[in-house]
Design a protein around this motif. Sequence first.
Motif, PDB file in Angstrom:
ATOM      1  N   ILE A 101      -0.920  -6.292  -7.212  1.00 57.83           N
ATOM      2  CA  ILE A 101      -1.068  -5.261  -8.242  1.00 57.83           C
ATOM      3  C   ILE A 101      -0.675  -3.868  -7.738  1.00 57.83           C
ATOM      4  CG2 ILE A 101      -2.795  -6.545  -9.540  1.00 57.83           C
ATOM      5  CD1 ILE A 101      -4.937  -4.703  -8.356  1.00 57.83           C
ATOM      6  N   MET A 102      -0.358  -3.754  -6.449  1.00 60.30           N
ATOM      7  CA  MET A 102       0.172  -2.480  -5.943  1.00 60.30           C
ATOM      8  C   MET A 102       1.693  -2.435  -6.035  1.00 60.30           C
ATOM      9  SD  MET A 102      -2.261  -1.381  -2.715  1.00 60.30           S
ATOM     10  CE  MET A 102      -2.188  -2.933  -1.799  1.00 60.30           C
ATOM     11  N   GLU A 103       2.313  -3.475  -6.574  1.00 62.52           N
ATOM     12  CA  GLU A 103       3.747  -3.479  -6.856  1.00 62.52           C
ATOM     13  C   GLU A 103       3.954  -2.713  -8.166  1.00 62.52           C
ATOM     14  OE1 GLU A 103       7.624  -4.192  -6.088  1.00 62.52           O
ATOM     15  OE2 GLU A 103       6.021  -5.014  -4.823  1.00 62.52           O
ATOM     16  N   PRO A 104       4.827  -1.712  -8.214  1.00 61.60           N
ATOM     17  CA  PRO A 104       4.962  -0.863  -9.405  1.00 61.60           C
ATOM     18  C   PRO A 104       5.121  -1.609 -10.721  1.00 61.60           C
ATOM     19  CG  PRO A 104       6.181   0.099  -7.598  1.00 61.60           C
ATOM     20  CD  PRO A 104       5.684  -1.237  -7.102  1.00 61.60           C
ATOM     21  N   GLU A 105       5.963  -2.622 -10.737  1.00 60.25           N
ATOM     22  CA  GLU A 105       6.191  -3.348 -11.989  1.00 60.25           C
ATOM     23  C   GLU A 105       4.928  -4.056 -12.457  1.00 60.25           C
ATOM     24  OE1 GLU A 105       9.509  -6.369 -13.932  1.00 60.25           O
ATOM     25  OE2 GLU A 105       9.682  -5.726 -11.857  1.00 60.25           O
TER      26      GLU A 105
ATOM     27  N   TYR B 109     -11.534  -1.242   1.418  1.00 58.62           N
ATOM     28  CA  TYR B 109     -12.079  -2.281   0.537  1.00 58.62           C
ATOM     29  C   TYR B 109     -11.314  -2.466  -0.771  1.00 58.62           C
ATOM     30  CZ  TYR B 109     -16.307  -1.999   3.451  1.00 58.62           C
ATOM     31  OH  TYR B 109     -17.191  -2.006   4.504  1.00 58.62           O
ATOM     32  N   THR B 110     -10.806  -1.390  -1.347  1.00 60.52           N
ATOM     33  CA  THR B 110     -10.333  -1.450  -2.735  1.00 60.52           C
ATOM     34  C   THR B 110      -8.894  -0.976  -2.904  1.00 60.52           C
ATOM     35  OG1 THR B 110     -11.041   0.809  -3.292  1.00 60.52           O
ATOM     36  CG2 THR B 110     -12.694  -0.950  -3.503  1.00 60.52           C
ATOM     37  N   VAL B 111      -8.295  -1.439  -3.999  1.00 61.37           N
ATOM     38  CA  VAL B 111      -6.993  -0.934  -4.427  1.00 61.37           C
ATOM     39  C   VAL B 111      -7.138  -0.424  -5.860  1.00 61.37           C
ATOM     40  CG1 VAL B 111      -5.778  -2.567  -2.938  1.00 61.37           C
ATOM     41  CG2 VAL B 111      -6.174  -3.162  -5.328  1.00 61.37           C
ATOM     42  N   PRO B 112      -6.264   0.511  -6.279  1.00 65.37           N
ATOM     43  CA  PRO B 112      -6.368   1.049  -7.638  1.00 65.37           C
ATOM     44  C   PRO B 112      -6.125  -0.022  -8.702  1.00 65.37           C
ATOM     45  CG  PRO B 112      -4.998   2.459  -6.254  1.00 65.37           C
ATOM     46  CD  PRO B 112      -5.218   1.186  -5.494  1.00 65.37           C
ATOM     47  N   TRP B 113      -6.897   0.076  -9.754  1.00 66.95           N
ATOM     48  CA  TRP B 113      -6.657  -0.727 -10.955  1.00 66.95           C
ATOM     49  C   TRP B 113      -6.150   0.217 -12.050  1.00 66.95           C
ATOM     50  CZ3 TRP B 113      -5.941  -5.618 -12.290  1.00 66.95           C
ATOM     51  CH2 TRP B 113      -6.064  -5.996 -13.644  1.00 66.95           C
ATOM     52  N   GLN B 114      -7.053   1.039 -12.600  1.00 63.15           N
ATOM     53  CA  GLN B 114      -6.656   2.055 -13.562  1.00 63.15           C
ATOM     54  C   GLN B 114      -7.593   3.250 -13.432  1.00 63.15           C
ATOM     55  OE1 GLN B 114      -4.894   0.273 -17.506  1.00 63.15           O
ATOM     56  NE2 GLN B 114      -6.647  -0.962 -16.948  1.00 63.15           N
ATOM     57  N   TRP B 115      -7.138   4.395 -13.920  1.00 58.53           N
ATOM     58  CA  TRP B 115      -8.009   5.564 -13.921  1.00 58.53           C
ATOM     59  C   TRP B 115      -7.866   6.315 -15.237  1.00 58.53           C
ATOM     60  CZ3 TRP B 115      -6.689  10.811 -14.115  1.00 58.53           C
ATOM     61  CH2 TRP B 115      -5.336  11.123 -13.966  1.00 58.53           C
TER      62      TRP B 115
ATOM     63  N   PHE C 235       0.827  -1.209   0.000  1.00 60.04           N
ATOM     64  CA  PHE C 235       0.000   0.000   0.000  1.00 60.04           C
ATOM     65  C   PHE C 235       0.863   1.260   0.000  1.00 60.04           C
ATOM     66  CE2 PHE C 235      -2.884   3.204   1.850  1.00 60.04           C
ATOM     67  CZ  PHE C 235      -3.957   3.067   0.976  1.00 60.04           C
ATOM     68  N   LYS C 236       2.076   1.145   0.464  1.00 61.87           N
ATOM     69  CA  LYS C 236       3.006   2.283   0.474  1.00 61.87           C
ATOM     70  C   LYS C 236       3.274   2.809  -0.926  1.00 61.87           C
ATOM     71  CE  LYS C 236       7.129  -0.703   0.344  1.00 61.87           C
ATOM     72  NZ  LYS C 236       6.400  -1.992   0.298  1.00 61.87           N
ATOM     73  N   ASN C 237       2.976   2.008  -1.943  1.00 59.38           N
ATOM     74  CA  ASN C 237       3.223   2.414  -3.325  1.00 59.38           C
ATOM     75  C   ASN C 237       2.069   3.204  -3.941  1.00 59.38           C
ATOM     76  OD1 ASN C 237       5.737   1.014  -3.404  1.00 59.38           O
ATOM     77  ND2 ASN C 237       4.647  -0.907  -3.762  1.00 59.38           N
ATOM     78  N   VAL C 238       0.944   3.286  -3.263  1.00 56.84           N
ATOM     79  CA  VAL C 238      -0.202   4.021  -3.811  1.00 56.84           C
ATOM     80  C   VAL C 238       0.108   5.519  -3.798  1.00 56.84           C
ATOM     81  CG1 VAL C 238      -2.655   4.568  -3.510  1.00 56.84           C
ATOM     82  CG2 VAL C 238      -1.828   2.241  -3.090  1.00 56.84           C
ATOM     83  N   ALA C 239      -0.105   6.177  -4.941  1.00 53.95           N
ATOM     84  CA  ALA C 239       0.152   7.606  -5.045  1.00 53.95           C
ATOM     85  C   ALA C 239      -0.759   8.370  -4.086  1.00 53.95           C
ATOM     86  CB  ALA C 239      -0.076   8.085  -6.480  1.00 53.95           C
TER      87      ALA C 239
ATOM     88  N   ASN D 205      -2.451   4.246 -13.633  1.00 53.74           N
ATOM     89  CA  ASN D 205      -2.837   3.244 -12.633  1.00 53.74           C
ATOM     90  C   ASN D 205      -2.840   3.719 -11.187  1.00 53.74           C
ATOM     91  OD1 ASN D 205      -0.030   2.878 -11.595  1.00 53.74           O
ATOM     92  ND2 ASN D 205       0.308   2.058 -13.658  1.00 53.74           N
ATOM     93  N   GLY D 206      -2.196   4.819 -10.862  1.00 53.97           N
ATOM     94  CA  GLY D 206      -2.225   5.304  -9.486  1.00 53.97           C
ATOM     95  C   GLY D 206      -1.172   4.718  -8.560  1.00 53.97           C
ATOM     96  N   ILE D 207      -0.183   4.014  -9.120  1.00 52.78           N
ATOM     97  CA  ILE D 207       0.872   3.411  -8.303  1.00 52.78           C
ATOM     98  C   ILE D 207       2.198   4.123  -8.563  1.00 52.78           C
ATOM     99  CG2 ILE D 207       2.156   1.301  -7.776  1.00 52.78           C
ATOM    100  CD1 ILE D 207      -0.783   1.257  -6.880  1.00 52.78           C
ATOM    101  N   LYS D 208       2.784   4.660  -7.499  1.00 54.31           N
ATOM    102  CA  LYS D 208       4.064   5.362  -7.613  1.00 54.31           C
ATOM    103  C   LYS D 208       5.158   4.422  -8.125  1.00 54.31           C
ATOM    104  CE  LYS D 208       4.059   6.377  -3.274  1.00 54.31           C
ATOM    105  NZ  LYS D 208       4.386   6.876  -1.911  1.00 54.31           N
ATOM    106  N   GLY D 209       5.980   4.931  -9.006  1.00 50.44           N
ATOM    107  CA  GLY D 209       7.112   4.166  -9.505  1.00 50.44           C
ATOM    108  C   GLY D 209       6.794   3.291 -10.698  1.00 50.44           C
TER     109      GLY D 209
END
Length: 344
Positions: free
Chosen positions: A275-279, A122-128, A104-108, A292-296
Amino acid sequence: MHLIRLTTATAAALLATTALSFAEGELNIYNWGNYTNPELIKKFEEKYDVKVTLTDYDSNTTALTKIEAGGSGFDIVVPTGNWVPIYVEKGLLLETRPDQMENFKNVAERWVDVPWDPGRHYTVPWQWGTTGVAVNKTSYSGDVNTSAIFLDPPEELVGKVNVVPEMNDIINMTIFYVGGEACTEDKEVLKKVRDTLVAAKPKWLSMDYGTTDKLKSGEYQATVNWNGSTFRARLENPEVVYGYPKEGYPLWMDAVAVLKDAKNVENAKLFQNFIMEPENAALISSFARYANGIKGSEAFMPEDMKGAPELDTPEDLQAAGQFIPVCPKSARDIYTAIWTELQK
């Protein structure tokens, strides 16, 4: 000291083996069609020894109806953000606490605490992305940054326009076009919305999904469409251009949630963290061509995503985009009535 190191290493190995063993099994994902990178699924399957089954849907309405009926057998669903509170109100989601997961630390920062899922329980980012219009410039070379493309089509596009049958997007774009605000219940505004849509429909070719391939082929010369889908079409057909309606257009984020009746809960949680892993987030974006909303994750993106016009909104049109809130049921009921009439 050596004994402690040995014991620690042994324990770590045992934990890894236990985790892998625990992860063995299945995962059933229910997601939008043509939206999931097969490489992402393969990577997850190989890492955790989990067999993933992917089932497609074509709209938020379709997904909610299927899940609300019960017995779907799905573990994960990927609704648009403003649908998440509806799922929660109906008791359909499991509170998996993504905010406490390792990645979760990777979420922008802008996506850590969102209106549709405060604190990310409840949720994690997929795409925006954005919902706008796509036009083939061989048919029309005028202004594309307007919802008039589908609500009052220029002569060159009459009979050549497709409208994706996603009610919230279409209703709200029309509300903006006639000068109203999202979730309005103003009778005069909604009468204009209804009359504008009814008058426009005879000038449309169709109301359908599958826009990426049909834009590429030229079957659709114009369509309401999402930015990533348009990007993919342009890569195959450089005559395709994307427009950001100056009257107003929706911003959205699709989010990965675990269903309350999921049979493979731990595997579903693993997938949320995965899916919260940048790669891995970059794999999602490199396929469907949305942010996608994930840093890196940018470091792993295809080069052609940098500066793409479908991803970089013109500065003078940025303020026209807005996230659509969860409208009150009273407003949703009115919109549904308008939408039902439009389908006749």
